[in-house]
Enzyme design. Structure first.
Site, PDB file in Angstrom:
ATOM      1  N   THR A  29    -102.030 -81.554  37.580  1.00  0.00           N
ATOM      2  CA  THR A  29    -100.786 -80.774  37.643  1.00  0.00           C
ATOM      3  C   THR A  29    -101.002 -79.410  38.300  1.00  0.00           C
ATOM      4  O   THR A  29    -100.029 -78.749  38.668  1.00  0.00           O
ATOM      5  CB  THR A  29    -100.254 -80.517  36.217  1.00  0.00           C
ATOM      6  N   ASP A  65    -115.301 -73.362  46.105  1.00  0.00           N
ATOM      7  CA  ASP A  65    -115.106 -73.081  44.679  1.00  0.00           C
ATOM      8  C   ASP A  65    -115.953 -71.861  44.303  1.00  0.00           C
ATOM      9  O   ASP A  65    -117.187 -71.921  44.319  1.00  0.00           O
ATOM     10  CB  ASP A  65    -115.515 -74.300  43.848  1.00  0.00           C
TER      11      ASP A  65
HETATM   12  N1  URA Z   1    -110.461 -71.607  43.061  1.00  0.00           N
HETATM   13  C1  URA Z   1    -111.562 -71.533  43.839  1.00  0.00           C
HETATM   14  O1  URA Z   1    -112.669 -71.308  43.348  1.00  0.00           O
HETATM   15  N2  URA Z   1    -111.424 -71.732  45.169  1.00  0.00           N
HETATM   16  C2  URA Z   1    -110.230 -71.958  45.742  1.00  0.00           C
HETATM   17  O2  URA Z   1    -110.172 -72.104  46.968  1.00  0.00           O
HETATM   18  C3  URA Z   1    -109.097 -72.027  44.915  1.00  0.00           C
HETATM   19  C4  URA Z   1    -109.227 -71.847  43.575  1.00  0.00           C
END
Ligand code: URA
Length: 210
Positions: free
Chosen positions: A109, A201
């Site tokens: 979601t 990330d």
């Molecule tokens: N969280 C992250 O770590 N990287 C993203 O690109 C988006 C959310």
């Protein structure tokens, strides 16, 4: 740029951010750069902190000199990647109070689910800086700001490293009173809610997980 959004264009910030974005940058280097950038961003977000005159003695004579007024700053880190920004800011402002909000993003979601919240007292008297490197959908960020407002905070800045237009719009809609400060506004989100071109990330890159 609106009053709601500040992009810190300082060359040192931009240079370090470019190295962080590169996929070959190691975890150790990424962590070090985030720490360095967070200090530079802290300089920007603390520029309006109130000062009070105090009397001190230099080796030559007494003088009136400015010091930060007490009980003025609280930092709230959104776990876990927020801690990468938090560490550098705390080096500059070691007396700041610190809170933590644990929110994970439901990958289906993309909505935030809260699992932890511990905030300092007297938030209504402080500038509250909520930190998370990535302002992506804005759902977690808006939820974290909801929590600090429920604890009394009135003067809030959201500090991130990278923002997506979608996240900035979501924050503006949910919290028009909260200024967003970032090092860059990227192009857009992909279908998984990652910022493009982004840096991947942030939590994984910071802590070497996958
Ligand atoms: N969280 C992250 O770590 N990287 C993203 O690109 C988006 C959310």
């Amino acid at each position: 740029m609106s009053a709601h959004l500040t992009i810190v264009t300082h060359p040192l910030v931009q240079h370090k951010l470019t190295i962080m974005r590169e996929k070959t940058t190691s975890t150790a280097k990424f962590r070090q750069l985030l720490r360095e950038i967070s200090m530079l961003l802290a300089y920007e977000v603390t520029r309006d902190l109130p000062l009070a005159q105090t009397t001190i003695d230099t080796p030559l004579c007494p003088m009136q000199a400015p010091k930060l007024e007490g009980r003025k700053l609280a930092l709230v880190s959104i776990l876990r990647a927020g801690n990468g920004l938090l560490d550098g800011i705390l080096e500059l402002v070691p007396a700041a109070r610190v809170g933590f909000v644990g929110l994970y993003r439901d990958e289906t979601t993309l909505q935030p689910v809260q699992y932890y919240c511990k905030l300092p007292a007297e938030l209504e008297e402080r500038l509250v800086i909520v930190v998370d490197p990535m302002l992506a959908t804005g759902n977690s960020s808006a939820a974290a700001v909801d929590l600090v407002k429920q604890s009394g905070a009135r003067n809030i800045i959201f500090l991130c490293l990278l923002a997506a237009p979608e996240g900035v719009a979501r924050m503006k809609e949910a919290h028009p009173d909260v200024r967003v400060v970032t090092a860059a506004l990227d192009e857009r989100l992909n279908e998984k809610g990652y910022i493009l071109p982004g840096l991947g990330d942030a939590g994984d890159r910071l802590y070497g997980t996958r």
